[in-house]
Design an enzyme around this catalytic site. Structure first.
Site, PDB file in Angstrom:
ATOM      1  N   LEU A  41      -9.190  76.317 -34.481  1.00 32.83           N
ATOM      2  CA  LEU A  41     -10.340  75.929 -33.676  1.00 32.83           C
ATOM      3  C   LEU A  41     -10.224  76.698 -32.373  1.00 32.83           C
ATOM      4  CD1 LEU A  41     -12.818  74.040 -33.604  1.00 32.83           C
ATOM      5  CD2 LEU A  41     -11.348  72.284 -32.610  1.00 32.83           C
ATOM      6  N   ASP A  42     -11.316  77.310 -31.948  1.00 32.01           N
ATOM      7  CA  ASP A  42     -11.272  78.187 -30.784  1.00 32.01           C
ATOM      8  C   ASP A  42     -10.738  77.486 -29.536  1.00 32.01           C
ATOM      9  OD1 ASP A  42     -12.305  80.319 -32.210  1.00 32.01           O
ATOM     10  OD2 ASP A  42     -14.378  79.868 -31.666  1.00 32.01           O
ATOM     11  N   TYR A  43     -10.159  78.285 -28.659  1.00 35.00           N
ATOM     12  CA  TYR A  43      -9.591  77.809 -27.400  1.00 35.00           C
ATOM     13  C   TYR A  43     -10.595  76.994 -26.589  1.00 35.00           C
ATOM     14  CZ  TYR A  43      -7.486  78.322 -22.686  1.00 35.00           C
ATOM     15  OH  TYR A  43      -6.959  78.104 -21.432  1.00 35.00           O
TER      16      TYR A  43
END
Length: 201
Positions: A41-43
């Site tokens: 999951l993206d930052y």
């Protein structure tokens, strides 16, 4: 039986346990040893991240042929239109090819914990919330899709993966569950979206 961990990843936390740039990682929140993310999951996104110590389960969750449906709650800039929702549902042409059919609908603003840094739409545009369910997981796909139809993503929360969701979890909380890995997994197909903007509630 396999152990599966449901983690509510906060905003601006990497989906990994180490980082050479000093950014926040999973190690700041998860002390269980030997477990690894099944996917990422993206930052700058929030929400559900699954972790396990079972390699077979990890592969099953992330296998491209049997992608589990992933549902995202997305706050976009502007008042999204029916035309934009239809385009998201039908698939849009990105630089790495056309996206697969999805489900996209307008929703009421969900009751989510406040983000550390509030969203900041441009003056006069306001925001709207949409729910998008995908069967694929390209890099920053949701953000690229909403930008393509003219409604940039301001906040992105992954609510569920398959039958697992953030229900009863708060940011940085983790919950362990035991599951049985089925001998065979069937391919999932999303049904076409019905016409008309459907509001939640």
């Amino acid at each position: 039986m396999s152990d599966l961990y449901l983690f509510y990843k906060p905003w601006q936390v990497l989906s990994q346990f180490t980082d050479d740039k000093g950014r926040s990682t999973l190690a700041d929140f998860i002390k269980t040893e030997g477990i690894y993310p099944a996917g990422r999951l993206d930052y700058d996104s929030e929400g559900l991240l699954l972790l396990t110590d079972d390699g077979a389960l990890q592969a099953r969750i992330t296998h491209p042929e049997f992608k589990l449906p992933k549902t995202y709650w997305v706050q976009v800039e502007g008042q999204i239109t029916e035309e934009a929702l239809k385009a998201l549902s039908d698939g849009v042409e990105l630089n790495d090819g056309k996206t697969r059919p999805a489900r996209a609908r307008l929703m009421k603003e969900p009751k989510l914990p406040a983000r550390a840094e509030p969203v900041n739409p441009r003056p006069g545009l306001g925001t709207s919330w949409i729910e998008i369910t995908l069967l694929e997981g390209r890099n920053r796909q949701v953000r690229r899709m909403t930008a393509h139809v003219g409604f940039p993503t301001l906040r992105l929360v992954r609510w569920s993966i398959g039958n697992w969701s953030l229900e009863h979890l708060r940011p940085s909380q983790i919950k362990k569950t035991r599951i049985h890995l089925p001998a065979k997994q069937h391919k999932v197909v999303l049904k076409p979206r019905k016409k008309g903007v459907k509001k939640e509630g």
